[in-house]
Design a protein around this motif. Structure first.
Motif, PDB file in Angstrom:
ATOM      1  N   SER A 158       1.769  -4.878  -4.668  1.00  0.00           N
ATOM      2  CA  SER A 158       0.590  -5.488  -4.052  1.00  0.00           C
ATOM      3  C   SER A 158       0.942  -6.715  -3.227  1.00  0.00           C
ATOM      4  CB  SER A 158      -0.413  -5.883  -5.134  1.00  0.00           C
ATOM      5  OG  SER A 158      -0.790  -4.783  -5.919  1.00  0.00           O
ATOM      6  N   HIS A 159       0.081  -6.994  -2.236  1.00  0.00           N
ATOM      7  CA  HIS A 159       0.221  -8.215  -1.435  1.00  0.00           C
ATOM      8  C   HIS A 159      -0.477  -9.394  -2.108  1.00  0.00           C
ATOM      9  CE1 HIS A 159       0.708  -5.475   2.362  1.00  0.00           C
ATOM     10  NE2 HIS A 159       1.668  -5.305   1.463  1.00  0.00           N
ATOM     11  N   ALA A 160      -1.459  -9.130  -2.955  1.00  0.00           N
ATOM     12  CA  ALA A 160      -2.164 -10.161  -3.723  1.00  0.00           C
ATOM     13  C   ALA A 160      -2.689  -9.500  -4.986  1.00  0.00           C
ATOM     14  CB  ALA A 160      -3.310 -10.763  -2.914  1.00  0.00           C
ATOM     15  N   TYR A 195       1.551   1.643   1.355  1.00  0.00           N
ATOM     16  CA  TYR A 195       2.303   2.085   2.532  1.00  0.00           C
ATOM     17  C   TYR A 195       3.715   1.513   2.532  1.00  0.00           C
ATOM     18  CZ  TYR A 195      -2.259   3.730   3.963  1.00  0.00           C
ATOM     19  OH  TYR A 195      -3.456   4.385   3.989  1.00  0.00           O
ATOM     20  N   ASP A 196       3.886   0.332   1.950  1.00  0.00           N
ATOM     21  CA  ASP A 196       5.238  -0.191   1.731  1.00  0.00           C
ATOM     22  C   ASP A 196       6.003   0.734   0.785  1.00  0.00           C
ATOM     23  OD1 ASP A 196       4.475  -2.429   3.224  1.00  0.00           O
ATOM     24  OD2 ASP A 196       3.873  -3.550   1.433  1.00  0.00           O
ATOM     25  N   LEU A 197       5.297   1.212  -0.242  1.00  0.00           N
ATOM     26  CA  LEU A 197       5.932   2.096  -1.220  1.00  0.00           C
ATOM     27  C   LEU A 197       6.304   3.437  -0.591  1.00  0.00           C
ATOM     28  CD1 LEU A 197       6.846   2.763  -4.043  1.00  0.00           C
ATOM     29  CD2 LEU A 197       4.464   3.175  -4.689  1.00  0.00           C
ATOM     30  N   LEU A 198       5.454   3.967   0.273  1.00  0.00           N
ATOM     31  CA  LEU A 198       5.797   5.204   0.980  1.00  0.00           C
ATOM     32  C   LEU A 198       7.072   5.022   1.803  1.00  0.00           C
ATOM     33  CD1 LEU A 198       2.569   6.839   2.479  1.00  0.00           C
ATOM     34  CD2 LEU A 198       4.177   7.857   0.862  1.00  0.00           C
ATOM     35  N   ALA A 199       7.150   3.899   2.506  1.00  0.00           N
ATOM     36  CA  ALA A 199       8.340   3.628   3.322  1.00  0.00           C
ATOM     37  C   ALA A 199       9.580   3.493   2.438  1.00  0.00           C
ATOM     38  CB  ALA A 199       8.124   2.370   4.150  1.00  0.00           C
ATOM     39  N   ALA A 200       9.428   2.884   1.269  1.00  0.00           N
ATOM     40  CA  ALA A 200      10.557   2.750   0.353  1.00  0.00           C
ATOM     41  C   ALA A 200      11.004   4.118  -0.167  1.00  0.00           C
ATOM     42  CB  ALA A 200      10.177   1.837  -0.816  1.00  0.00           C
ATOM     43  N   VAL A 201      10.062   5.000  -0.449  1.00  0.00           N
ATOM     44  CA  VAL A 201      10.400   6.357  -0.899  1.00  0.00           C
ATOM     45  C   VAL A 201      11.153   7.098   0.199  1.00  0.00           C
ATOM     46  CG1 VAL A 201       9.409   8.601  -1.507  1.00  0.00           C
ATOM     47  CG2 VAL A 201       8.558   6.510  -2.598  1.00  0.00           C
ATOM     48  N   ALA A 202      10.723   6.916   1.442  1.00  0.00           N
ATOM     49  CA  ALA A 202      11.424   7.548   2.564  1.00  0.00           C
ATOM     50  C   ALA A 202      12.858   7.048   2.653  1.00  0.00           C
ATOM     51  CB  ALA A 202      10.679   7.273   3.870  1.00  0.00           C
ATOM     52  N   ASP A 209      -8.494   5.748  -5.449  1.00  0.00           N
ATOM     53  CA  ASP A 209      -9.287   6.137  -4.294  1.00  0.00           C
ATOM     54  C   ASP A 209      -8.761   5.436  -3.050  1.00  0.00           C
ATOM     55  OD1 ASP A 209     -10.050   3.572  -4.839  1.00  0.00           O
ATOM     56  OD2 ASP A 209     -12.161   4.023  -5.180  1.00  0.00           O
ATOM     57  N   GLY A 210      -9.531   5.481  -1.972  1.00  0.00           N
ATOM     58  CA  GLY A 210      -9.086   4.923  -0.695  1.00  0.00           C
ATOM     59  C   GLY A 210      -9.032   6.012   0.359  1.00  0.00           C
ATOM     60  N   ASP A 211      -8.399   5.710   1.467  1.00  0.00           N
ATOM     61  CA  ASP A 211      -8.286   6.682   2.562  1.00  0.00           C
ATOM     62  C   ASP A 211      -7.091   7.598   2.279  1.00  0.00           C
ATOM     63  OD1 ASP A 211      -8.135   8.103   4.909  1.00  0.00           O
ATOM     64  OD2 ASP A 211      -8.524   6.374   6.205  1.00  0.00           O
ATOM     65  N   LEU A 212      -7.333   8.634   1.499  1.00  0.00           N
ATOM     66  CA  LEU A 212      -6.251   9.511   1.054  1.00  0.00           C
ATOM     67  C   LEU A 212      -5.745  10.407   2.182  1.00  0.00           C
ATOM     68  CD1 LEU A 212      -7.597  10.421  -2.489  1.00  0.00           C
ATOM     69  CD2 LEU A 212      -6.126   8.518  -1.790  1.00  0.00           C
ATOM     70  N   ALA A 213      -6.626  10.703   3.146  1.00  0.00           N
ATOM     71  CA  ALA A 213      -6.187  11.486   4.304  1.00  0.00           C
ATOM     72  C   ALA A 213      -5.169  10.696   5.117  1.00  0.00           C
ATOM     73  CB  ALA A 213      -7.382  11.872   5.169  1.00  0.00           C
ATOM     74  N   LEU A 214      -5.431   9.409   5.291  1.00  0.00           N
ATOM     75  CA  LEU A 214      -4.489   8.551   6.016  1.00  0.00           C
ATOM     76  C   LEU A 214      -3.170   8.453   5.253  1.00  0.00           C
ATOM     77  CD1 LEU A 214      -3.785   6.622   8.318  1.00  0.00           C
ATOM     78  CD2 LEU A 214      -4.886   4.777   7.015  1.00  0.00           C
ATOM     79  N   LEU A 215      -3.257   8.397   3.944  1.00  0.00           N
ATOM     80  CA  LEU A 215      -2.047   8.330   3.125  1.00  0.00           C
ATOM     81  C   LEU A 215      -1.178   9.571   3.354  1.00  0.00           C
ATOM     82  CD1 LEU A 215      -0.633   6.708   0.812  1.00  0.00           C
ATOM     83  CD2 LEU A 215      -1.820   8.238  -0.777  1.00  0.00           C
ATOM     84  N   ALA A 275      -5.568   3.075  -2.735  1.00  0.00           N
ATOM     85  CA  ALA A 275      -4.529   3.423  -1.762  1.00  0.00           C
ATOM     86  C   ALA A 275      -4.829   2.769  -0.426  1.00  0.00           C
ATOM     87  CB  ALA A 275      -4.436   4.943  -1.620  1.00  0.00           C
ATOM     88  N   ASP A 276      -4.530   1.484  -0.325  1.00  0.00           N
ATOM     89  CA  ASP A 276      -4.736   0.771   0.932  1.00  0.00           C
ATOM     90  C   ASP A 276      -3.651  -0.281   1.120  1.00  0.00           C
ATOM     91  OD1 ASP A 276      -5.470  -1.264  -0.802  1.00  0.00           O
ATOM     92  OD2 ASP A 276      -7.591  -1.210  -0.285  1.00  0.00           O
ATOM     93  N   THR A 277      -3.645  -0.901   2.285  1.00  0.00           N
ATOM     94  CA  THR A 277      -2.579  -1.838   2.645  1.00  0.00           C
ATOM     95  C   THR A 277      -2.425  -2.991   1.658  1.00  0.00           C
ATOM     96  OG1 THR A 277      -2.779  -1.262   4.975  1.00  0.00           O
ATOM     97  CG2 THR A 277      -1.743  -3.381   4.462  1.00  0.00           C
TER      98      THR A 277
END
Length: 357
Positions: free
Chosen positions: A258-260, A191-198, A214-220, A184-186
């Motif tokens: 993904s970006h890459a 975060y693009d997917l979160l914005a799309a869901v919104a 895994d990743g920064d789940l609190a930030l997510l 769960a990172d950039t």
């Protein structure tokens, strides 16, 4: 007994694509069939723990090359520290008379080999590729890049494989449920997917996003709250094999913007169980997913296009089912373990025969 093939990579009990790829090969018979011994040179954990595993793995691999003299040493590698560890071990293997296979994973290798590395590092990367007996790329696109970057490299395409039987689940599909599996990172586009869901929420009150990884789940969670979709987000954390199978079964759509990328295992697993996928047009993905035939492709970092693709699938069950069925057929025909193990066995036979001459 000395191994015919010594394979090195990350610990199979760990997270990430390499562990998933190699575990499937082991479980479906490659190790037994080809006399493969596997040594871990990386593991998840603290910095000190990682260092201990890396040093122990380096030492054990070097000793195996010196004392057991395997015919082939096969290294699974990504970028940065992973690459430098494996490149030194492959050098030792060659000095001990082994044929070597450099197996590239990870979507960031192009930037690592070009813009992120200085002249000396670029030379060493190129030398490692060209000195290897065979370089394995996950797709034709990656093979073309490697051949251009290291013209003397002997590049072969061997995709990742999926064991469909281990993805069986009794769970039922849930309308409006979007599944993301990955860190769960950039760079993975979460975060693009979160914005799309919104963006989808007003038209699709039932839309939900489940994030496994895994990743920064609190930030997510914080970002979801800022976008007003906190109640639509289910954070699963890292999930095991059966939980993953269940989550895939429950999903209506799988999405990995993904970006890459190389050739993501999570995407292939979703396709294997007949899910419609929305994925980015990056790395080896377009060689597995044909837009409108067995999935939908979107440009990376394009929230509007991502939302439109998800909306299209959520609005059209017939399309969703058709894409999912074609995705299932694609994996069966091109990414089954039988196909991929056959390709790797052919590489080993060729190298062993070449070494005997």
């Amino acid at each position: 007994m000395a191994p015919r093939v010594l394979m090195i990579g990350t610990a199979l009990s760990g997270k990430g694509g390499i562990a998933a790829v190699v575990s499937v090969l082991d479980q479906d018979g490659l190790f037994e069939r080809e006399g493969v011994r596997y040594l871990a040179t990386h593991a998840e954990g603290s910095r000190a723990g990682k260092a201990r595993v890396a040093l122990a793995g380096f030492w054990r691999t070097a000793l195996a090359c010196l004392l057991e003299r395997p015919a082939v040493v096969h290294a699974h590698s990504a970028s940065h520290a992973s690459f430098f560890r494996k490149s030194l071990l492959l050098l030792i293997a060659r000095r001990c008379g082994a044929r070597t296979v450099f197996h590239l994973h990870g979507g960031g290798f192009r930037d690592f080999a070009t813009s992120e590395s200085g002249p000396v590092a670029r030379w060493w990367i190129r030398h490692t590729l060209e000195a290897s007996s065979v370089v394995i790329a996950l797709s034709s696109g990656w093979a073309a890049f490697l051949a251009g970057f290291a013209p003397k490299a002997q590049v072969r395409v061997v995709p990742n494989s999926v064991d469909v039987a281990r993805l069986a689940s009794r769970c039922e599909e849930e309308p409006g449920r979007i599944l993301f599996l990955g860190r769960a990172d950039t760079p993975k586009g979460v975060y693009d997917l979160l914005a799309a869901v919104a963006a989808l929420a007003p038209a699709f009150p039932h839309v939900r996003l489940a994030v496994g990884g895994d990743g920064d789940l609190a930030l997510l969670r914080t970002r979801a709250a800022q976008l007003g979709v906190a109640e639509r987000l289910e954070v699963l954390g890292w999930i095991g094999a059966q939980d993953k199978a269940d989550q895939l079964a429950r999903a209506s759509v799988f999405c990995l913007p993904s970006h890459a990328e190389g050739l993501p295992m999570a995407m292939l697993e979703a396709m294997a169980v007949g899910k419609a996928v929305v994925v980015s047009r990056v790395g080896g993905i377009p060689e597995a997913v044909v837009d409108g035939d067995n999935g939908l492709l979107v440009p990376p970092r394009d929230v509007q296009a991502l939302a439109a693709a998800l909306s299209r699938l959520m609005s059209d069950e017939v399309l969703r089912r058709r894409l999912g069925e074609r995705a299932r057929q694609t994996v069966a025909e091109r990414f089954s373990t039988a196909v991929v193990i056959g390709k790797l066995s052919a590489v080993y036979r060729e190298l062993c025969a070449r070494g005997a001459r």
